[in-house]
Design a protein around this motif. Structure first.
Motif, PDB file in Angstrom:
ATOM      1  N   GLY A  14      -0.769  16.058   6.572  1.00 42.54           N
ATOM      2  CA  GLY A  14      -0.220  14.556   7.328  1.00 42.54           C
ATOM      3  C   GLY A  14      -0.090  13.472   6.258  1.00 42.54           C
ATOM      4  O   GLY A  14      -0.428  13.736   5.060  1.00 42.54           O
ATOM      5  N   TYR A  15       0.221  12.462   6.830  1.00 42.64           N
ATOM      6  CA  TYR A  15       0.159  10.890   6.161  1.00 42.64           C
ATOM      7  C   TYR A  15      -0.074   9.983   7.055  1.00 42.64           C
ATOM      8  O   TYR A  15      -0.094  10.101   8.134  1.00 42.64           O
ATOM      9  CB  TYR A  15       1.669  10.893   5.622  1.00 42.64           C
ATOM     10  N   LEU A  16      -0.766   8.920   6.295  1.00 42.74           N
ATOM     11  CA  LEU A  16      -1.361   7.748   7.262  1.00 42.74           C
ATOM     12  C   LEU A  16      -0.856   6.643   6.387  1.00 42.74           C
ATOM     13  O   LEU A  16      -0.896   6.185   5.358  1.00 42.74           O
ATOM     14  CB  LEU A  16      -2.815   7.851   7.304  1.00 42.74           C
ATOM     15  N   ASN A  17      -0.406   5.536   7.133  1.00 39.43           N
ATOM     16  CA  ASN A  17      -0.108   4.268   6.901  1.00 39.43           C
ATOM     17  C   ASN A  17      -0.900   3.397   7.819  1.00 39.43           C
ATOM     18  O   ASN A  17      -0.578   3.096   8.949  1.00 39.43           O
ATOM     19  CB  ASN A  17       1.442   3.897   7.062  1.00 39.43           C
ATOM     20  N   LEU A  28      -2.293   0.062   3.383  1.00 36.04           N
ATOM     21  CA  LEU A  28      -2.950   1.369   2.646  1.00 36.04           C
ATOM     22  C   LEU A  28      -2.262   2.459   3.039  1.00 36.04           C
ATOM     23  O   LEU A  28      -2.091   2.669   4.363  1.00 36.04           O
ATOM     24  CB  LEU A  28      -4.554   1.163   3.409  1.00 36.04           C
ATOM     25  N   ARG A  29      -2.053   3.438   2.400  1.00 38.98           N
ATOM     26  CA  ARG A  29      -1.341   4.606   2.472  1.00 38.98           C
ATOM     27  C   ARG A  29      -2.172   5.966   1.838  1.00 38.98           C
ATOM     28  O   ARG A  29      -2.406   5.687   0.721  1.00 38.98           O
ATOM     29  CB  ARG A  29       0.084   4.633   2.031  1.00 38.98           C
ATOM     30  N   GLU A  30      -2.374   6.727   2.624  1.00 38.97           N
ATOM     31  CA  GLU A  30      -2.932   8.364   2.336  1.00 38.97           C
ATOM     32  C   GLU A  30      -1.983   9.252   2.240  1.00 38.97           C
ATOM     33  O   GLU A  30      -1.382   9.492   3.348  1.00 38.97           O
ATOM     34  CB  GLU A  30      -4.360   8.312   3.071  1.00 38.97           C
ATOM     35  N   ASN A  31      -1.634  10.051   1.139  1.00 43.98           N
ATOM     36  CA  ASN A  31      -0.755  10.802   1.152  1.00 43.98           C
ATOM     37  C   ASN A  31       0.625  10.313   1.249  1.00 43.98           C
ATOM     38  O   ASN A  31       1.289  10.506   2.285  1.00 43.98           O
ATOM     39  CB  ASN A  31      -1.102  12.182   2.052  1.00 43.98           C
ATOM     40  N   ASN A  32       1.006   9.376   0.379  1.00 46.45           N
ATOM     41  CA  ASN A  32       2.247   8.303   0.488  1.00 46.45           C
ATOM     42  C   ASN A  32       3.341   9.067   0.619  1.00 46.45           C
ATOM     43  O   ASN A  32       4.078   9.165  -0.714  1.00 46.45           O
ATOM     44  CB  ASN A  32       1.910   7.248  -0.492  1.00 46.45           C
ATOM     45  N   ILE A  33       3.934   9.335   1.663  1.00 46.08           N
ATOM     46  CA  ILE A  33       5.353  10.121   1.745  1.00 46.08           C
ATOM     47  C   ILE A  33       6.292   9.113   1.396  1.00 46.08           C
ATOM     48  O   ILE A  33       7.740   9.275   1.184  1.00 46.08           O
ATOM     49  CB  ILE A  33       5.654  10.810   2.846  1.00 46.08           C
ATOM     50  N   GLN A  34       6.096   7.697   1.380  1.00 45.30           N
ATOM     51  CA  GLN A  34       7.177   6.742   0.887  1.00 45.30           C
ATOM     52  C   GLN A  34       7.486   7.063  -0.428  1.00 45.30           C
ATOM     53  O   GLN A  34       8.537   6.616  -1.086  1.00 45.30           O
ATOM     54  CB  GLN A  34       6.535   5.324   1.089  1.00 45.30           C
ATOM     55  N   LYS A  35       6.620   7.821  -1.476  1.00 43.02           N
ATOM     56  CA  LYS A  35       6.873   8.117  -2.430  1.00 43.02           C
ATOM     57  C   LYS A  35       7.676   9.575  -2.779  1.00 43.02           C
ATOM     58  O   LYS A  35       8.083   9.841  -3.750  1.00 43.02           O
ATOM     59  CB  LYS A  35       5.535   8.166  -3.267  1.00 43.02           C
ATOM     60  N   GLY A  36       7.797  10.150  -1.445  1.00 47.07           N
ATOM     61  CA  GLY A  36       8.151  11.669  -1.539  1.00 47.07           C
ATOM     62  C   GLY A  36       7.373  12.462  -0.571  1.00 47.07           C
ATOM     63  O   GLY A  36       6.305  12.313  -0.359  1.00 47.07           O
ATOM     64  N   THR A  37       8.275  13.141   0.113  1.00 45.78           N
ATOM     65  CA  THR A  37       7.567  14.169   0.966  1.00 45.78           C
ATOM     66  C   THR A  37       6.793  15.212   0.337  1.00 45.78           C
ATOM     67  O   THR A  37       5.759  15.601   1.056  1.00 45.78           O
ATOM     68  CB  THR A  37       8.764  15.118   1.962  1.00 45.78           C
ATOM     69  N   GLN A  38       6.726  15.432  -0.802  1.00 44.87           N
ATOM     70  CA  GLN A  38       5.926  16.352  -1.436  1.00 44.87           C
ATOM     71  C   GLN A  38       4.521  15.775  -1.614  1.00 44.87           C
ATOM     72  O   GLN A  38       3.595  16.350  -1.726  1.00 44.87           O
ATOM     73  CB  GLN A  38       6.361  16.631  -3.024  1.00 44.87           C
TER      74      GLN A  38
END
Length: 438
Positions: A129-132, A157-167
């Motif tokens: 998952g991802y969190l914003n 605050l972003r954890e596992n930031n998919i704004q930088k990429g789905t990976q």
């Protein structure tokens, strides 16, 4: 008899019905669907911090939206779901506090009913998952020059930031529940219209994995849920010849446009430009009936980089397409087709400070990050080439390799402030995918 041999004997006896069933006719069923629902989760530590300051706690309900795919072979069920979960908005002075999460889950289940129009399935899901989590003004700056001059509007605050990429998806998530569905025959069509409902509980099994700036946000990924949905189903009973199926693939795409206009603005304000071209990871669900192609594409195009010595930046765009087309050439396992897609797209540019204090100091200072966003319609014609490889002697499913070439057209201005980004979103896209098809 040793305990180990007793265990082997028990496993063998339990497996005998499955061995016998394996010799019978294989029943298949594949479907894809969209769903929405509600769930609830209390952010205990954050609410305690608000309470210490005499403030009301955050509203604990969030709404879910997503797409899913499911394949059933006899009583075994395997599926995949991609979803977003948006919290209710809480207000503090001129600020809005809210969070959103995204999840990618693989579902494994067992059908409690025989093959038929009614389905009752017990399943468990495993995924990432991802969190914003953000606290930003209700009225954010809509002028690009003003934003670049002072982007510190609040904090993000972003954890596992998919704004930088789905990976960047990460951290283990699980879900357990029951699914009920029913198929309604469509007049003159082999497909069926499926309605479904899901009830269950989602959670993060490892405590502390969703901790940011000194507070735990584990509950953003947890909660009992109720969801309803609808989609298209291909029941095995509708087919005398096997000329239809629905498959799911992991999609990797490459774009050939650069954010030159945005980079010029960044350079004028003393920021570093974004380098390279965007690429994406995504999901493709593709169905076929008598040469008719239909399905959904979801992918996340992203760029990232350093803006200054103390700031990071990202330029992100989510695309969701509904596709339809025709397969006009088929020779054995090789096929060529064409599709057209119409859907939704957005663009989001974020400037964030690398170092931020922990709570409660972060809550008191709060001016660190900001972003601009826009959204609109997208269109995409494309040509598709695929090759299917049967993976079992009984042809239970194919491994499908495919390549596609298309052209995306932004049907809106997609403005970041006053700067139109439609030219950046418009252009050729080349994609490759690998997946399975029953």
């Amino acid at each position: 008899m040793t305990p180990f041999r007793r265990l082997l004997l028990l496993i063998f006896l339990i497996s005998i019905p499955n061995f016998i069933n394996a010799q019978e006719l294989i029943n298949k069923r594949s479907s894809f669907y969209a769903f929405t629902g509600i769930s609830g989760a209390k952010l205990r530590q954050f609410n305690e911090m608000l309470s210490d300051r005499g403030l009301s706690p955050m509203r604990n309900r969030y709404r879910s939206y997503g797409l899913g795919y499911q394949a059933r072979i006899n009583d075994f069920v395997l599926g995949f779901e991609l979803s977003q979960h948006q919290s209710k908005t809480s207000h503090f002075d001129e600020f809005e506090i809210k969070y959103r999460t995204s999840r990618a889950l693989v579902n494994v289940g067992y059908a409690l009913t025989e093959e038929g129009k009614f389905q009752l399935i017990h399943y468990m899901s495993l995924g990432v998952g991802y969190l914003n989590f953000e606290m930003l003004p209700s009225q954010q700056t809509q002028n690009l020059e003003d934003f670049l001059s002072d982007p510190s509007e609040g904090f993000v605050l972003r954890e596992n930031n998919i704004q930088k990429g789905t990976q960047y998806f990460g951290d283990f998530l699980t879900e357990i529940g029951f699914q009920l569905s029913y198929d309604f025959d469509l007049p003159g069509r082999k497909e069926a219209f499926e309605v479904l409902a899901k009830v269950g509980y989602s959670f993060s099994p490892f405590e502390g994995k969703w901790q940011m700036n000194g507070l735990s946000f584990d509950n953003t990924q947890s909660g009992a849920f109720v969801r309803i949905g609808a989609g298209i189903s291909l029941p095995d009973r509708n087919f005398f010849y096997k000329d239809a199926s629905i498959g799911v693939s992991l999609f990797r795409g490459f774009h050939f446009s650069k954010p030159d206009r945005l980079n010029n603005e960044l350079l004028q304000k003393g920021y570093q430009p974004l380098g390279g071209t965007p690429s994406n990871w995504g999901l493709r669900i593709l169905g076929e009936t008598d040469g008719l192609l239909y399905g959904v594409d979801v992918y996340n195009s992203a760029m990232k980089g350093q803006a200054t010595n103390f700031q990071d930046q990202s330029l992100n765009s989510l695309r969701v397409y509904a596709n339809a087309g025709m397969k006009f050439f088929q020779f054995k396992n090789f096929a060529v087709g064409a599709m057209g897609g119409l859907g939704y797209g957005n663009i989001r540019y974020t400037l964030s400070q690398v170092e931020k204090p922990d709570f409660p100091e972060l809550f008191e200072q709060r001016y660190f990050d900001g972003y601009l966003k826009s959204s609109g319609l997208m269109a995409k014609p494309e040509v598709l080439v695929e090759y299917g490889i049967p993976m079992t002697n009984r042809k239970l499913f194919d491994l499908v390799l495919s390549a596609s070439a298309g052209y995306e057209v932004a049907l809106g201005n997609y403005r970041l402030g006053e700067l139109g980004m439609a030219q950046f979103l418009t252009g050729p896209v080349l994609g490759f995918s690998v997946g399975v098809r029953p």
